[in-house]
Scaffold this motif. Sequence first.
Motif, PDB file in Angstrom:
ATOM      1  N   SER A  99       2.320   8.473  10.282  1.00  0.00           N
ATOM      2  CA  SER A  99       3.725   8.379   9.879  1.00  0.00           C
ATOM      3  C   SER A  99       4.235   9.717   9.354  1.00  0.00           C
ATOM      4  O   SER A  99       5.329  10.173   9.709  1.00  0.00           O
ATOM      5  CB  SER A  99       3.885   7.292   8.804  1.00  0.00           C
ATOM      6  OG  SER A  99       5.203   7.248   8.308  1.00  0.00           O
ATOM      7  N   ASP A 100       3.439  10.366   8.513  1.00  0.00           N
ATOM      8  CA  ASP A 100       3.838  11.640   7.911  1.00  0.00           C
ATOM      9  C   ASP A 100       3.978  12.734   8.958  1.00  0.00           C
ATOM     10  O   ASP A 100       4.933  13.527   8.933  1.00  0.00           O
ATOM     11  CB  ASP A 100       2.803  12.041   6.861  1.00  0.00           C
ATOM     12  CG  ASP A 100       3.210  13.274   6.071  1.00  0.00           C
ATOM     13  OD1 ASP A 100       4.170  13.181   5.285  1.00  0.00           O
ATOM     14  OD2 ASP A 100       2.569  14.332   6.240  1.00  0.00           O
ATOM     15  N   TYR A 139      -1.044   6.313   7.353  1.00  0.00           N
ATOM     16  CA  TYR A 139      -0.103   7.114   6.570  1.00  0.00           C
ATOM     17  C   TYR A 139       0.108   8.479   7.216  1.00  0.00           C
ATOM     18  O   TYR A 139       1.250   8.945   7.353  1.00  0.00           O
ATOM     19  CB  TYR A 139      -0.600   7.310   5.132  1.00  0.00           C
ATOM     20  CG  TYR A 139       0.109   8.456   4.462  1.00  0.00           C
ATOM     21  CD1 TYR A 139       1.403   8.296   3.979  1.00  0.00           C
ATOM     22  CD2 TYR A 139      -0.475   9.724   4.371  1.00  0.00           C
ATOM     23  CE1 TYR A 139       2.088   9.368   3.405  1.00  0.00           C
ATOM     24  CE2 TYR A 139       0.206  10.787   3.799  1.00  0.00           C
ATOM     25  CZ  TYR A 139       1.482  10.599   3.325  1.00  0.00           C
ATOM     26  OH  TYR A 139       2.167  11.656   2.780  1.00  0.00           O
ATOM     27  N   TYR A 140      -0.976   9.137   7.613  1.00  0.00           N
ATOM     28  CA  TYR A 140      -0.838  10.487   8.148  1.00  0.00           C
ATOM     29  C   TYR A 140      -0.142  10.501   9.510  1.00  0.00           C
ATOM     30  O   TYR A 140       0.557  11.460   9.840  1.00  0.00           O
ATOM     31  CB  TYR A 140      -2.192  11.191   8.208  1.00  0.00           C
ATOM     32  CG  TYR A 140      -2.432  12.004   6.962  1.00  0.00           C
ATOM     33  CD1 TYR A 140      -1.766  13.205   6.763  1.00  0.00           C
ATOM     34  CD2 TYR A 140      -3.268  11.547   5.958  1.00  0.00           C
ATOM     35  CE1 TYR A 140      -1.935  13.942   5.604  1.00  0.00           C
ATOM     36  CE2 TYR A 140      -3.459  12.273   4.796  1.00  0.00           C
ATOM     37  CZ  TYR A 140      -2.774  13.477   4.623  1.00  0.00           C
ATOM     38  OH  TYR A 140      -2.932  14.197   3.460  1.00  0.00           O
ATOM     39  N   ALA A 165      -5.421   5.268   5.656  1.00  0.00           N
ATOM     40  CA  ALA A 165      -5.143   6.693   5.446  1.00  0.00           C
ATOM     41  C   ALA A 165      -4.640   7.341   6.729  1.00  0.00           C
ATOM     42  O   ALA A 165      -3.683   8.135   6.708  1.00  0.00           O
ATOM     43  CB  ALA A 165      -6.399   7.404   4.951  1.00  0.00           C
ATOM     44  N   ILE A 183      -4.364   6.179  -2.368  1.00  0.00           N
ATOM     45  CA  ILE A 183      -3.599   5.064  -1.818  1.00  0.00           C
ATOM     46  C   ILE A 183      -3.701   3.920  -2.816  1.00  0.00           C
ATOM     47  O   ILE A 183      -4.787   3.373  -3.059  1.00  0.00           O
ATOM     48  CB  ILE A 183      -4.116   4.647  -0.436  1.00  0.00           C
ATOM     49  CG1 ILE A 183      -3.907   5.796   0.558  1.00  0.00           C
ATOM     50  CG2 ILE A 183      -3.409   3.384   0.049  1.00  0.00           C
ATOM     51  CD1 ILE A 183      -4.494   5.550   1.930  1.00  0.00           C
ATOM     52  N   HIS A 187       0.845  -1.185   0.000  1.00  0.00           N
ATOM     53  CA  HIS A 187       0.000   0.000   0.000  1.00  0.00           C
ATOM     54  C   HIS A 187       0.886   1.243   0.000  1.00  0.00           C
ATOM     55  O   HIS A 187       1.780   1.366   0.845  1.00  0.00           O
ATOM     56  CB  HIS A 187      -0.900   0.019   1.244  1.00  0.00           C
ATOM     57  CG  HIS A 187      -1.985  -1.019   1.214  1.00  0.00           C
ATOM     58  ND1 HIS A 187      -1.709  -2.373   1.302  1.00  0.00           N
ATOM     59  CD2 HIS A 187      -3.341  -0.902   1.116  1.00  0.00           C
ATOM     60  CE1 HIS A 187      -2.856  -3.042   1.257  1.00  0.00           C
ATOM     61  NE2 HIS A 187      -3.850  -2.181   1.151  1.00  0.00           N
ATOM     62  N   HIS A 188       0.611   2.170  -0.924  1.00  0.00           N
ATOM     63  CA  HIS A 188       1.434   3.371  -1.041  1.00  0.00           C
ATOM     64  C   HIS A 188       0.565   4.603  -1.250  1.00  0.00           C
ATOM     65  O   HIS A 188      -0.350   4.596  -2.076  1.00  0.00           O
ATOM     66  CB  HIS A 188       2.423   3.252  -2.202  1.00  0.00           C
ATOM     67  CG  HIS A 188       3.399   2.134  -2.048  1.00  0.00           C
ATOM     68  ND1 HIS A 188       4.577   2.262  -1.338  1.00  0.00           N
ATOM     69  CD2 HIS A 188       3.360   0.845  -2.497  1.00  0.00           C
ATOM     70  CE1 HIS A 188       5.225   1.110  -1.363  1.00  0.00           C
ATOM     71  NE2 HIS A 188       4.517   0.240  -2.055  1.00  0.00           N
ATOM     72  N   PHE A 189       0.872   5.645  -0.508  1.00  0.00           N
ATOM     73  CA  PHE A 189       0.240   6.953  -0.688  1.00  0.00           C
ATOM     74  C   PHE A 189       0.979   7.652  -1.820  1.00  0.00           C
ATOM     75  O   PHE A 189       2.162   7.953  -1.713  1.00  0.00           O
ATOM     76  CB  PHE A 189       0.359   7.756   0.609  1.00  0.00           C
ATOM     77  CG  PHE A 189      -0.270   9.121   0.558  1.00  0.00           C
ATOM     78  CD1 PHE A 189      -1.565   9.314   1.014  1.00  0.00           C
ATOM     79  CD2 PHE A 189       0.433  10.220   0.080  1.00  0.00           C
ATOM     80  CE1 PHE A 189      -2.148  10.570   0.996  1.00  0.00           C
ATOM     81  CE2 PHE A 189      -0.133  11.477   0.056  1.00  0.00           C
ATOM     82  CZ  PHE A 189      -1.427  11.655   0.510  1.00  0.00           C
ATOM     83  N   TYR A 211       4.059   1.584   6.414  1.00  0.00           N
ATOM     84  CA  TYR A 211       3.899   2.768   7.255  1.00  0.00           C
ATOM     85  C   TYR A 211       3.891   2.398   8.733  1.00  0.00           C
ATOM     86  O   TYR A 211       4.415   3.127   9.575  1.00  0.00           O
ATOM     87  CB  TYR A 211       2.611   3.519   6.895  1.00  0.00           C
ATOM     88  CG  TYR A 211       2.595   4.051   5.492  1.00  0.00           C
ATOM     89  CD1 TYR A 211       3.625   4.851   5.006  1.00  0.00           C
ATOM     90  CD2 TYR A 211       1.545   3.750   4.624  1.00  0.00           C
ATOM     91  CE1 TYR A 211       3.615   5.336   3.714  1.00  0.00           C
ATOM     92  CE2 TYR A 211       1.526   4.234   3.323  1.00  0.00           C
ATOM     93  CZ  TYR A 211       2.570   5.024   2.879  1.00  0.00           C
ATOM     94  OH  TYR A 211       2.554   5.503   1.594  1.00  0.00           O
TER      95      TYR A 211
END
Length: 393
Positions: free
Chosen positions: A210-211, A207-208, A204, A113, A82-84, A239
């Motif tokens: 992690s970001d 991911y956020y 989602a 994603i 899975h990649h953003f 992530y």
Amino acid sequence: MNNLGSNIMLVLLVVFLASCKNEVSEVEAPKTFTLEGTIEGLENNTLYYRMPNKDYDALGYRTDSVVVTNGSFTLTDSIEGHHFVTFYTRMKELIKGTPRGYYPAKSGYLAAILYPGANIKVSGKASDFMDAYPENSDSINNELGTFHKKIYPLMNESVNYLVKSSFEENEDIQNTLKEKADSVTAIVNDVKKEFVTNNPSSVAALYYLSDMMMRSQIDNDIAIEAFNNLDSALTDMAYYKDISYRVNAINSTKEGAVAPAIKTTSTLDGNEFDLASYRGKYVMVDFWGIWCGPCVSEMPKVKEFSEKYNDRLEILGVNSGDKKQRIIDFVNKNDYQWQQVMDVRDSEVDNFVLRYNVNAFPTKFIIDPEGKIVKKFVGSGEEAFTLLEELLK
């Protein structure tokens, strides 16, 4: 043929067919995704994107594009995990230009994603920002699209204040506009925090989280609590692993802690290096990249210290984001002869940026002769060198 022989042949035939079925299933397992949509105002443009894969090159991605015709596009490609992924266009309406350049604005990007088997639909419009989102497809991208509908208008408002300030000659008005931008950005960050803490099963939100940790947009305590509450179904995702490294590093890189191990062959000459070999001396670990202007501007000062205190100080450079040959050419040209290792994003052992919880470049760690962290310095400045002078004089 007797009944026993017939039964044996039947069993063998069933086993053979089952084996063939399994092989076909493995071959036919979906490795591709499809992203398609219509975005009003995009017209006949091109969407550019970076497709992640650790095998593409040293940076772990390839740059590609998809043609947009009358606002519509379809992209089918292969992917693992899975990649953003963000898609951008060179439409002038989406570029936040200033007298000296432009502001990079995430609200100008289409985001989705991507993962094997995904069939993602996109709709919306491109005007002052990319008011287009994945929806009516799968729960993963529905969550992302719904969230981006909340924050993209706010992010666009914030960057527009900054653009206006860059054209303003009156300093008081400049400051007022920047304060408005900061105020809206603070609202965006609060919305992000609420999203990552209230959606423990969301890819989602994962991911956020992690970001936000990477960008120092969330307090460590809040991040750790959100991480501990994540759904176990997310643990195999990249992530999740990134966050786990950073969470561990929050404690392992505190002042007084023994510095995390750096033992690797990810060096410029391929020979193994071990940070423990520097015990008995002070060490400056410098996280840097050639792409980072402040990193490069400080390197003559690093060289000065390495030569002035060569009997009591070792320098270790940890490069992130540059290809090996470019690093070799750069350090040879400038006679920077201290040890260099390279951060490897997808490695289990050589992802030093995550293992040291580095959020910005340059970042420097001062380590004492016993291998314990004395201090961490984020950003450029004289503080790290002032401390070294005090320790080494």
